[in-house]
Design a protein around this motif. Sequence first.
Motif, mmCIF file in Angstrom:
data_model
loop_
_atom_site.group_PDB
_atom_site.id
_atom_site.type_symbol
_atom_site.label_atom_id
_atom_site.label_comp_id
_atom_site.label_asym_id
_atom_site.label_seq_id
_atom_site.Cartn_x
_atom_site.Cartn_y
_atom_site.Cartn_z
ATOM 1 N N GLU A 1 0.848 -1.205 0.000
ATOM 2 C CA GLU A 1 0.000 0.000 0.000
ATOM 3 C C GLU A 1 0.880 1.251 0.000
ATOM 4 O OE1 GLU A 1 -2.455 0.643 3.445
ATOM 5 O OE2 GLU A 1 -3.791 1.982 2.345
ATOM 6 N N ALA B 1 2.150 1.771 -3.310
ATOM 7 C CA ALA B 1 1.036 1.846 -4.279
ATOM 8 C C ALA B 1 1.214 0.874 -5.439
ATOM 9 C CB ALA B 1 0.853 3.273 -4.798
ATOM 10 N N LYS C 1 -5.987 1.769 -4.658
ATOM 11 C CA LYS C 1 -4.653 2.074 -4.103
ATOM 12 C C LYS C 1 -3.542 1.410 -4.908
ATOM 13 C CE LYS C 1 -6.776 2.875 0.260
ATOM 14 N NZ LYS C 1 -6.846 2.753 1.670
#
Length: 331
Positions: A195, A198, A241
């Motif tokens: 995350e 990304a 994301k």
Amino acid sequence: MGVRQHARQTADTELFNVVEMLQRAETPLYWVGAITTASLVLWLLYHILTGFRIWVLGNGDLLSPKLGKWAVVTGATDGIGKSYAEELARRGFSVMLISRSQEKLDDVARSLESLYNVETKTVAIDFGQNDIYSKIETALAEIEIGILVNNVGVSYPYPEFFLHIPDLSLFIDNMINVNITSVCHMTRLVLPRMEARAKGVILNISSASGMYPVPLLTVYSATKVFVDFFSRGLQAEYKSKGIIIQSVLPFFVATKMTKIRKPTLDKPLPDRYVASELTTVGLQDQTNGYFPHAVMGWVTTVLAPIRVVIYFAMRMNKAQRSGYLRRRKLR
Ligand SMILES: NC(=O)c1ccc[n+]([C@@H]2O[C@H](COP(=O)([O-])OP(=O)(O)OC[C@H]3O[C@@H](n4cnc5c(N)ncnc54)[C@H](OP(=O)(O)O)[C@@H]3O)[C@@H](O)[C@H]2O)c1
């Protein structure tokens, strides 16, 4: 006016009414037909084009170490997991292999290093246990993970009625730990850094047995529903994301688990299955991973009523159970 003449006049009037009604309905009926035909043609065209995109064109070089240098594969020393490790190494990923047996891990690691000239790491743990995740967390801490394959899974030694499963309590705990808990915890450990960057891919190996209840493999089938729902829910949460999370639902693949020795078109070797599955990543959130399996998935979920599928699964598994018990002379 005679009775006969009156009857003929009434019949003429009714005929006229029917003809008039048909004439009035002609235009709407024409449009209903035209719109139905056009919708069917568009539906067919959409599916042919989508199928061509997935099964022929594929996803190009989406799965490359640009996602992150390392691939992590659980259950990586046999069957489908070993094929994922090999295919990802062939694409240039360094590979972390996680399974129970250090000896088998060393063999696979050596083979990947010599065949594909990539780095490897191994972690020997039993996913049937609960207290293993701090060891895995330490091993994962140093590496940049581009792709995680939550492949490890166990099934029944043979199809069996729930209450007749040998060592039922242990069996339940082990299957839930290996098939469900491992997927949640591996994701918990890997997703935060994906995350933050990304980007990243998580492939969760569910099963076609998770597409409908499979009697005599009931616990296995239910664990695979969890994997499928977990994957699709997470994909909805993390798609925006930049993370791809895919639910993979194979039918039979010729591995140690299925004891299928002779591969056929619908029961491929794991390397053939995995090469095909990897072309669907990024194109399907939920996939059977292999064209003949996709056709089987469509027939069993869209065409056949679920009661019929459960009936045939029960029959097939009862026959397998009888064969197994006869061979073992347990009956
Ligand atoms: N084969 C099929 O037809 C099929 C169909 C649908 C879905 N699937 C799913 O695909 C996945 C792989 O299946 P497969 O057929 O390739 O299985 P497999 O041939 O039995 O291989 C299983 C792998 O997992 C490892 N493993 C098993 N138990 C473990 C544990 N407790 N802790 C750590 N590692 C463990 C094994 O290595 P060690 O024994 O050395 O630990 C081996 O590397 C599973 O999730 C399965 O449910 C398979």
